[in-house]
Design an enzyme around this catalytic site. Structure first.
Site, PDB file in Angstrom:
ATOM      1  CG  HIS A  44      17.417  18.865  59.129  1.00 10.60           C
ATOM      2  ND1 HIS A  44      15.584  19.906  59.135  1.00 10.60           N
ATOM      3  CD2 HIS A  44      17.106  18.337  57.410  1.00 10.60           C
ATOM      4  CE1 HIS A  44      14.968  19.555  58.095  1.00 10.60           C
ATOM      5  NE2 HIS A  44      15.857  18.831  57.197  1.00 10.60           N
TER       6      HIS A  44
ATOM      7  CB  CYS B 195      11.216  24.641  60.594  1.00  7.40           C
ATOM      8  SG  CYS B 195      12.302  23.542  61.126  1.00  7.40           S
TER       9      CYS B 195
END
Ligand code: CIR
Length: 254
Positions: A162, A249
């Protein structure tokens, strides 16, 4: 955004090892992951956050990476649409949790978007186009946030899972980021701390209420961050890392 009052986490399920990963760091240990997850929750609580820990969601082994399921700003919560087929559905479980907290908007098909690709600080929003987030999803998020005064920019994610695998806002108009991202013109207005290539995992740190949470075991990055003069809390992230996860996350912060 770095001042928070709440965080939402989800307990990892015992089948978490069935989640997606590209890591070659070896088999993850469930008991150790749980201890590291508890320490993470305790750190957030210690910084004054009201921490909600949702129960494990065994049908989605990656669901404890809650950051990917939504993007939360003071005005609303945007429910994502995961780019990985095995994660598509996690966002609906998160929508039921956020329903009472914010007006909801949804990323819709054919858009895909993972929260891990969205870096927000002040009124800046940087959206990474990755294996998980497509142009349609990025545009939908921008269309939702821009009317509230957010300046949205998209960029290609050329390395890592990401965008936030490689960049974090660390306060004082400063970004911690990889050399590759440091070259991007959209980051020219900001001060930069550039990661050493062998510590790129440490590009995922969290700024929470004036404190920096960083993964343990990255001394060069720690030294760079110490120049900012903010308290630093190191957390063991070895097991989530084996599943391609980082500090950001594991929570939604707001
Ligand atoms: C996945 O591949 O989707 C998970 N195993 C890891 C997700 C990490 N999330 C994040 O960086 N925001």
């Amino acid at each position: 955004m770095s001042d928070f009052t709440h965080a939402i986490l989800r307990k990892p399920g015992s089948n978490f090892h069935l989640g997606l990963t590209t890591s070659t760091l070896g088999a993850p240990d469930f008991e150790l992951l749980l201890r590291q997850h508890e320490a993470y929750a305790a750190a957030l609580t210690g910084l004054g956050l009201n921490v909600t820990i949702l129960p494990a969601l065994d049908i989605y082994p990656d669901a404890y990476f809650v950051e990917d399921a939504a993007v939360i700003v003071p005005e609303r919560a945007v429910i994502s649409r995961p780019g990985a087929a095995t994660r598509d559905g996690e966002q609906l479980a998160m929508a039921t949790v956020l329903y009472d907290l914010r007006p909801l908007r949804f990323i819709l098909k054919p858009g895909t978007l993972d929260g891990g690709d969205v870096l927000i600080f002040d009124r800046n929003v940087f959206i990474g186009l990755s294996q998980r987030t497509n142009e349609e999803g990025a545009q939908q998020l921008a269309d939702i946030l821009q009317p509230s005064g957010y300046a949205c920019q998209t960029m290609d994610v050329e390395a890592g899972l990401h965008l936030k695998s490689s960049i974090a806002y660390v306060g004082q108009s400063t970004l911690l980021l990889t050399e590759e991202l440091a070259q991007k013109s959209c980051f020219a207005p900001f001060k930069k701390l550039v990661l050493d290539a062998d510590e790129s995992y440490a590009g995922n740190v969290l700024l929470i209420n004036g404190h920096l949470l960083i993964p343990r075991g990255f001394p060069k990055t720690r030294n760079k961050l110490q120049s900012l003069g903010q308290p630093i809390i190191e957390l063991d992230m070895s097991e989530a890392r084996k599943m391609d996860g980082g500090l950001s996350c594991l929570s939604l912060r707001f």
